[in-house]
Design an enzyme around this catalytic site. Structure first.
Site: not given
Ligand code: GLU
Length: 469
Positions: A240-242
């Site tokens: 994910s963007k994390r």
């Protein structure tokens, strides 16, 4: 076997995800390595979530990655009439039926089933109803799913996946407004497009059993299925963007070359022995389902950078220059005048070896991008002292006559170093400062060769004037 036809079928609901890029790449490799076709279908049936901007992002991403597809991109939404036609055909064949149950009735069925501890999968009372009993009321069209037995998905990655048919309900094909559902659209499109191999994320594995029902009802041959495990972040959680960038476009603006990206994405969940670095020709030849890992792949930025660097170093200079110019444009960097771009092209051989990204390469090539009078960094400025002045004073006039070749320039610089009783390094420092305004640069001989005689002499003269005690 007939010609292989694969496809990528993204939903245009946002940016192009790196997972979509990998799926596209695997389909492309599989088809292109077998003289097959690779098609693009935009799954824009969800009108609320689909946007033209998202479609553009997909088209740009495919283009950047060099994943050329055959023919025009197909819009799924535009084929809605054809999808409905198939549902009506199944209806006329008695393989689908009109279901008049209301939402409230379905809910009631589920509540009762739950209370009695039965399966909550809806069983419509209309499945075998006599059409003469049909009311004049809204209805959906449902497929008659097999009530007993099993459906086996012969998946090329996961192996045989068996699903009990009593776990599959009579799926809706057409909504009460007559519009086809996504699941029907996928099957009809894949069939009409002649797709022989469906290679996609394993989040669609369960859909395969339902989709097979439609193939079987229509008497259509099934495609070969290959469901790819997810991509995880470095910590083992779903990417994910994390974890950093998840959009293809971000990787483009981070300055990775498309060939490096293809190589890395190919390795993300697929392997061919111990091979890490390879060309498109090799991966097309090697790519096969047996090399796809059964477990999820982890995104590894270090590996991406490493492969990226190797592809930059191995690239053909003319093609590399074009790619760097496209990268600059994409990243909103200033347009380079033709002669500067040509200089950059000449400089590539001496800057491409240790750059992991185009950004790093441009940093190393700064000497050719800057214009006189150069701004001299503080660290480089320290190199310009009285000794440097005397070195530049001796060297500069001789540069007018020396033949402009590596050997001659090396000999000359060595000779000047000897005359000043210093090593080559002591001469190189002020020359770096003078030629690039920096203390870390490509070799001074390379810079002189790339800059040419007039520019080199002019820069040395500028620097001479800046020497301090
Ligand atoms: N549109 C689906 C997605 O973007 C892909 C469907 C398929 O490949 O069958 O996940």
């Amino acid at each position: 076997m007939s010609q292989v036809v694969t496809r990528i079928a993204p939903s245009p609901t946002g940016y192009m995800h790196i997972g979509t890029a990998r799926t596209a790449l695997f389909n492309w490799l599989y088809a292109r390595g077998r003289g097959g076709k690779f098609l693009l279908r935009i799954e824009d049936t969800d009108r609320e979530r689909s946007t033209p901007e998202a479609t553009d992002a997909i088209l740009r991403g495919m283009e950047w990655l060099g994943l050329d597809y055959d023919g025009e991109a197909v819009s799924q939404f535009e084929r809605a009439d054809r999808h409905a036609e198939v549902a009506h055909h199944l209806l006329s064949e008695g393989k689908a039926y009109k279901c008049f149950s209301t939402q409230a009735e379905i809910q009631e069925f589920r509540d009762a089933a739950r209370a009695e501890g039965r399966s909550t999968l809806f069983q419509s009372p209309w499945r075998d109803a006599d059409p003469n009993t049909h009311p004049d009321a809204p209805y959906v069209v449902r497929i008659k799913s097999p009530e007993t037995g099993v459906t086996v998905i012969q998946d090329q990655v996961q192996g045989d996946v068996t699903i009990k048919n009593d776990q599959l309900d009579d799926m809706v094909l057409l909504r009460s407004d007559g519009t086809p559902v996504y699941m029907l659209a996928v099957v009809v499109d894949d069939y009409d497009m002649g797709i022989t191999h469906v290679i996609r994320g394993d989040d669609h594995l369960n859909n395969a059993a339902r989709q097979m029902m439609i193939y079987n009802a229509m008497g259509w041959a099934l495609p070969v299925y290959a469901h790819l495990p997810l991509i995880l972040g470095e910590d083992g959680k779903k990417l994910s963007k994390r974890h950093g960038a998840t959009s293809v476009e971000d990787y483009q603006t981070m300055g990775y070359p498309a060939a490096g990206m293809r190589n890395y994405l190919a390795r993300l969940g697929w392997s061919h022995g111990d091979d890490e670095f390879f060309t498109d020709e090799q991966s097309k030849e090697w790519f096969d389902f047996c090399g796809i890992n059964k477990s999820a792949a982890r995104f590894d930025f270090k590996k991406l950078q490493n492969l990226s660097g190797q592809h930059i170093a191995a690239a053909d200079d003319a093609a590399l220059l074009q790619e760097i110019l496209a990268y600059r444009e994409k990243s909103d960097m200033a347009h380079l005048a033709d002669e500067v771009a040509a200089g950059l092209g000449r400089a590539l051989y001496c800057v491409k070896d240790r750059a992991k990204t185009f950004g790093e390469l441009l940093d190393k090539a700064r000497f050719i991008l800057v214009q006189r009078p150069l701004e001299i960094e503080e660290k480089a400025q320290n190199q310009l002292n009285s000794v440097s002045h005397s070195i530049l004073e001796t060297l500069t006039p001789q540069l007018h006559n020396v033949s402009w070749s590596r050997e001659a320039l090396e000999a000359l610089v060595n000779q000047v170093a000897e005359a000043h009783e210093v090593g080559f390094g002591k001469v190189a420092g002020p020359l770096r400062a003078a030629l690039a305004g920096q203390s870390v640069t490509p070799s001074v001989i390379d810079m002189m060769l790339v800059l040419g005689r007039d520019e080199s002499v002019a820069r040395l003269n500028d620097a001479k004037a800046q020497c301090h005690d």
